[in-house]
Design an enzyme around this catalytic site. Sequence first.
Site, short mmCIF file in Angstrom:
data_model
loop_
_atom_site.label_atom_id
_atom_site.label_comp_id
_atom_site.label_asym_id
_atom_site.label_seq_id
_atom_site.Cartn_x
_atom_site.Cartn_y
_atom_site.Cartn_z
N HIS A 1 0.82 -1.21 0.00
CA HIS A 1 0.00 0.00 0.00
C HIS A 1 0.86 1.27 0.00
CE1 HIS A 1 -3.78 1.95 0.10
NE2 HIS A 1 -4.43 1.00 0.75
N ASP B 1 -2.46 2.50 -4.22
CA ASP B 1 -3.68 2.36 -3.43
C ASP B 1 -4.53 1.20 -3.94
OD1 ASP B 1 -2.99 4.56 -1.84
OD2 ASP B 1 -3.83 5.95 -3.32
#
Length: 413
Positions: free
Chosen positions: A386, A390
């Site tokens: 992450h 995203d």
Amino acid sequence: MAVEVVMPKLGMAMKEGTVSIWNKEVGDTVGKGEPIASVNSEKIEIDVESPSEGTVLKITVPEGEGVPPGTVICYIGTPGEEIDVINDKKEIQKPIEENVAVSNLQSESINTSKIIPGRVKISPVAKKIAEAAMLDIEKIPGTGPGGRITKEDVQEAKKTARELENPHIPVQNNSVTQAKQPLSESKQVPVSGIRKVIAERMHHSLQNSAQLTMNMKVDVTELITLQKQTAETVQSRYQNKLTLTDFIARAVVLSLHDHEQMNSAYVDGKIHLSNSVHLGMAVALERGLVVPVIRNADQCSLVELSKNIKNLAGRAKQGQISSEEMQGSTFTISNLGPYGIEHFTPILNSPETGILGVGSVNDIPVYKGENIERRSILPLSLTFDHRVLDGAPAAAFLQTVKLYLEEPITMLI
């Protein structure tokens, strides 16, 4: 003159090798080419074969101990032969109580029960079990050659000790015995070699990245049909068989071209985008997991990619792959489908940004308009970092993989 058996060099980058297990003990006879030990370095494990016929005179490196390549791990010769270790600078020093003159040990007849004064003859495995059970090995009668204490002797001594401690509790009552059994009797397995490397890397990966996993189901009915239709042609023309894994690998490679952030690594606070796809394919071995890398997989055709996958996986299972062939991957695929697993959470092969977990295909009823059809559904699990991207772009990458697999003809154009 005694023959030295040394720790082999398993790759240019190897700095240390570990003896996983000894197949022979001191005093055992061996034939030329017979496996005498298994050794490993990082993710490679091979059998060490005897360079000549003879008797194992001395073992200098015990199980679980790491030494540099070229180090003498044992000597093979004739019984009673003296070993010249003066010039052997790589010899591993042993505690005084474990050093025994080879001439004394080998001069005994194998069938005699005479015990060498000051030393108890016991196999390495039996010694470990005895130490874990806190048994006095000097009080255990040996039934092996030359009065050697065997694994069975120690197990019998453990049974006798339990009976003396609990005379009114039947030994066969497993539930009671386990409740009374101290922790010291548990089996202790040293974490070394492949298992140690995997443990360290997986822990480092989880500790140093922000991992998130998302799942998706893919309809591969048409893909399986295409695979069957092309099987005969591919076999006759290329002497190869295309598997579902091959098609998945091809879909991933093509998708990485469209989503370059997924084909990257997070190093020292920077995202390094790779210009080429170096695809890691996880291979399960008896002692752990290895990840051979197909270099420049984006430059391979489907058939070439398939052959590379089979070649690397085959050599990895035979212990013939080098450490250099397991480095530099930019994305990894891990397939647990053959084990009947559907969804799972793969751990990133650090410092890569993504890894795709592949589950098992199941035929289920699916609505197609107003009709119900039998369709083949493949579950995929994508773990990504992450810190690099995203959820939405990661989902877009997985969606692209899905499109290629559900429209397999696009992978051949």
